[in-house]
Design a protein around this motif. Structure first.
Motif, PDB file in Angstrom:
ATOM      1  N   UNK A 185       0.824  -1.209   0.000  1.00  0.00           N
ATOM      2  CA  UNK A 185       0.000   0.000   0.000  1.00  0.00           C
ATOM      3  C   UNK A 185       0.858   1.259   0.000  1.00  0.00           C
ATOM      4  N   UNK A 186       1.946   1.245   0.753  1.00  0.00           N
ATOM      5  CA  UNK A 186       2.801   2.431   0.825  1.00  0.00           C
ATOM      6  C   UNK A 186       3.454   2.741  -0.520  1.00  0.00           C
ATOM      7  N   UNK A 187       3.742   1.702  -1.294  1.00  0.00           N
ATOM      8  CA  UNK A 187       4.312   1.895  -2.634  1.00  0.00           C
ATOM      9  C   UNK A 187       3.295   2.576  -3.540  1.00  0.00           C
ATOM     10  N   UNK A 188       2.063   2.106  -3.507  1.00  0.00           N
ATOM     11  CA  UNK A 188       1.013   2.702  -4.334  1.00  0.00           C
ATOM     12  C   UNK A 188       0.774   4.160  -3.944  1.00  0.00           C
ATOM     13  N   UNK A 189       0.812   4.431  -2.661  1.00  0.00           N
ATOM     14  CA  UNK A 189       0.569   5.799  -2.196  1.00  0.00           C
ATOM     15  C   UNK A 189       1.701   6.736  -2.599  1.00  0.00           C
ATOM     16  N   UNK A 190       2.949   6.240  -2.536  1.00  0.00           N
ATOM     17  CA  UNK A 190       4.069   7.086  -2.962  1.00  0.00           C
ATOM     18  C   UNK A 190       4.009   7.346  -4.460  1.00  0.00           C
ATOM     19  N   UNK A 191       3.684   6.300  -5.226  1.00  0.00           N
ATOM     20  CA  UNK A 191       3.564   6.468  -6.676  1.00  0.00           C
ATOM     21  C   UNK A 191       2.451   7.457  -7.007  1.00  0.00           C
ATOM     22  N   UNK A 192       1.374   7.392  -6.248  1.00  0.00           N
ATOM     23  CA  UNK A 192       0.269   8.333  -6.456  1.00  0.00           C
ATOM     24  C   UNK A 192       0.715   9.770  -6.190  1.00  0.00           C
ATOM     25  N   UNK A 193       1.450   9.951  -5.099  1.00  0.00           N
ATOM     26  CA  UNK A 193       1.895  11.294  -4.722  1.00  0.00           C
ATOM     27  C   UNK A 193       2.872  11.869  -5.742  1.00  0.00           C
ATOM     28  N   UNK A 194       3.661  10.994  -6.374  1.00  0.00           N
ATOM     29  CA  UNK A 194       4.685  11.456  -7.319  1.00  0.00           C
ATOM     30  C   UNK A 194       4.249  11.344  -8.779  1.00  0.00           C
ATOM     31  N   UNK A 252      10.587   1.276  -5.854  1.00  0.00           N
ATOM     32  CA  UNK A 252       9.826   1.571  -4.638  1.00  0.00           C
ATOM     33  C   UNK A 252       9.566   0.296  -3.839  1.00  0.00           C
ATOM     34  N   UNK A 253       9.310  -0.810  -4.526  1.00  0.00           N
ATOM     35  CA  UNK A 253       9.114  -2.090  -3.846  1.00  0.00           C
ATOM     36  C   UNK A 253      10.390  -2.508  -3.125  1.00  0.00           C
ATOM     37  N   UNK A 254      11.531  -2.286  -3.750  1.00  0.00           N
ATOM     38  CA  UNK A 254      12.801  -2.627  -3.113  1.00  0.00           C
ATOM     39  C   UNK A 254      13.029  -1.764  -1.867  1.00  0.00           C
ATOM     40  N   UNK A 255      12.631  -0.491  -1.928  1.00  0.00           N
ATOM     41  CA  UNK A 255      12.688   0.351  -0.725  1.00  0.00           C
ATOM     42  C   UNK A 255      11.828  -0.245   0.386  1.00  0.00           C
ATOM     43  N   UNK A 256      10.657  -0.731  -0.001  1.00  0.00           N
ATOM     44  CA  UNK A 256       9.733  -1.329   0.959  1.00  0.00           C
ATOM     45  C   UNK A 256      10.334  -2.585   1.595  1.00  0.00           C
ATOM     46  N   UNK A 257      10.987  -3.418   0.788  1.00  0.00           N
ATOM     47  CA  UNK A 257      11.633  -4.628   1.316  1.00  0.00           C
ATOM     48  C   UNK A 257      12.685  -4.260   2.346  1.00  0.00           C
ATOM     49  N   UNK A 258      13.481  -3.258   2.046  1.00  0.00           N
ATOM     50  CA  UNK A 258      14.499  -2.809   3.001  1.00  0.00           C
ATOM     51  C   UNK A 258      13.854  -2.302   4.286  1.00  0.00           C
ATOM     52  N   UNK A 259      12.723  -1.617   4.157  1.00  0.00           N
ATOM     53  CA  UNK A 259      12.035  -1.086   5.336  1.00  0.00           C
ATOM     54  C   UNK A 259      11.456  -2.205   6.206  1.00  0.00           C
ATOM     55  N   UNK A 260      11.180  -3.354   5.607  1.00  0.00           N
ATOM     56  CA  UNK A 260      10.670  -4.499   6.379  1.00  0.00           C
ATOM     57  C   UNK A 260      11.776  -5.199   7.160  1.00  0.00           C
ATOM     58  N   UNK A 261      13.023  -4.868   6.833  1.00  0.00           N
ATOM     59  CA  UNK A 261      14.155  -5.523   7.484  1.00  0.00           C
ATOM     60  C   UNK A 261      14.956  -6.394   6.548  1.00  0.00           C
ATOM     61  N   UNK A 262      14.676  -6.293   5.245  1.00  0.00           N
ATOM     62  CA  UNK A 262      15.429  -7.072   4.266  1.00  0.00           C
ATOM     63  C   UNK A 262      14.750  -8.381   3.920  1.00  0.00           C
TER      64      UNK A 262
END
Length: 359
Positions: free
Chosen positions: A16-25, A248-258
């Motif tokens: 969801x956070x990826x979709x929201x960032x893509x929406x904002x940008x 953006x998905x890769x950023x999300x993976x890193x935010x989950x702890x890898x």
């Protein structure tokens, strides 16, 4: 509108956070005044996205310097043909392990190009397990050994990959980035992005650099891996927006702890569903053998067609999307890729228990 619980097999759920960032940008990326979709793929603004996505993927998956990362198009289905066109030379044999429909399709394309041989298959058992007996002691004149790491339709997944002294190739479209793997074991990994990596449109190819040099130079330039490697996947216009979402998905993976943290969460989600199936006293029956169960696609049947249709109808009314099994297997399938949250699996299990109790 509340977001549905997305259990679709692909294209699949995105964070969801990826979709929201893509929406904002979407209409103004990084102060450019343009969408990523409008940027020239030769521009500095897009190049930063492109390079970052490649380097992030290498870091997260621990891809060694011996391998290159390519962003191509055409999906895994394109790779079914591109791989043998590059490496299945006239005096070589392409060896295939059949574990589902997609490995059959990969073999079918290779058969049009050169000599092939099936070294193992579970087709006779309705692809309910990963083949147990692999004839890998001798692979004469091998161009490569090809396998499909996860089978979306049948719900099976490789636990351990074979050790071979020939080039090893894997279609990892439906479980790449879902668990830690030793990339150095493979000469080529390819994956359509639309399960765990991002949206449809971009295909990731991870390929050994020295193997590229052995590829066929007599095929059209656009079909040569070397062409795309030399051009850093910018030989022609790449699927820029898909690569942006992948980053953006890769950023999300890193935010989950890898990837290790993502793997643990995937195991927890799968265990929830399989425990529900196993404790249902036969009301729900898993298609896959226990030793071959997938952590990405949970396939199961109900006692009859009428109950299956009722189950799917009531699940849809509760906002659960994509639970229909593939037409070749029937029943139900819950695809629980990285972006499907634990809470969605918990709600599905709760519904399964209530439905069993009522029926």
């Amino acid at each position: 509108m509340s977001k549905v619980l997305n259990f679709n097999a692909g294209p699949a759920a995105l964070p969801r956070s990826v979709l929201e960032q893509a929406q904002a940008e979407l209409v103004d990326f990084n102060g450019t005044g343009m969408s990523v979709m409008e940027l020239s793929h030769r521009s500095g603004a897009y190049d930063e996205v492109h390079v970052q996505a490649k380097e992030q993927l290498k870091s997260i998956m621990n891809i060694p310097d011996t391998h290159d990362v390519l962003f191509l198009q055409g999906g895994a289905s394109h790779q079914f043909a591109m791989l043998p066109m590059n490496f299945l030379h006239s005096n070589k044999v392409g060896y295939y392990v059949l574990s589902g429909s997609w490995s059959e399709k990969a073999l079918s394309e290779a058969e049009k190009i050169g000599d092939t041989k099936v070294v193992a298959s579970s087709k006779e058992d309705t692809y309910s397990h990963i083949p147990k007996e692999l004839a890998l002691d001798s692979l004469p004149n091998a161009a490569y050994l090809h396998l499909t790491s996860n089978n979306t339709i049948f719900g099976t997944q490789w636990g351990n990959f074979p050790d071979v002294n020939v080039p090893l190739v894997a279609d990892m479209s439906s479980d790449i980035l879902s668990k830690e793997i030793d990339v150095s074991k493979f000469d080529c990994i390819y994956a359509g992005a639309q399960k765990n990596l991002g949206p449809s449109g971009v295909t990731v190819v991870i390929i050994r650099k020295d193997w590229i040099k052995e590829a066929n130079k007599a095929i059209p330039k656009i079909l040569q891996y070397e062409t795309h490697a030399k051009a850093n996947s910018l030989y022609n216009t790449p699927p820029t927006f898909s690569i942006y979402i992948l980053s953006l998905v890769l950023n999300w993976v890193e935010a989950q702890g890898g990837i290790g943290a993502v793997q643990r969460m995937n195991e927890q989600k799968a265990n929830l569903l399989y425990d529900c199936i196993d404790s249902s006293e036969g009301f729900y029956k898993g298609h896959a053998s226990k030793e071959s169960r997938s952590n990405m696609n949970v396939t199961f049947t109900l006692p009859n067609k009428e109950l299956t249709e009722k189950f799917l109808k009531e699940a849809k009314e509760l906002g659960m999307s994509g639970l229909n099994g593939h037409r070749s297997v029937g029943g139900c399938r819950a695809s629980i890729y990285n972006a499907v949250p634990l809470e969605a699996c918990e709600q599905l299990v709760e519904f399964m228990k209530i439905f069993k109790g009522k029926n």
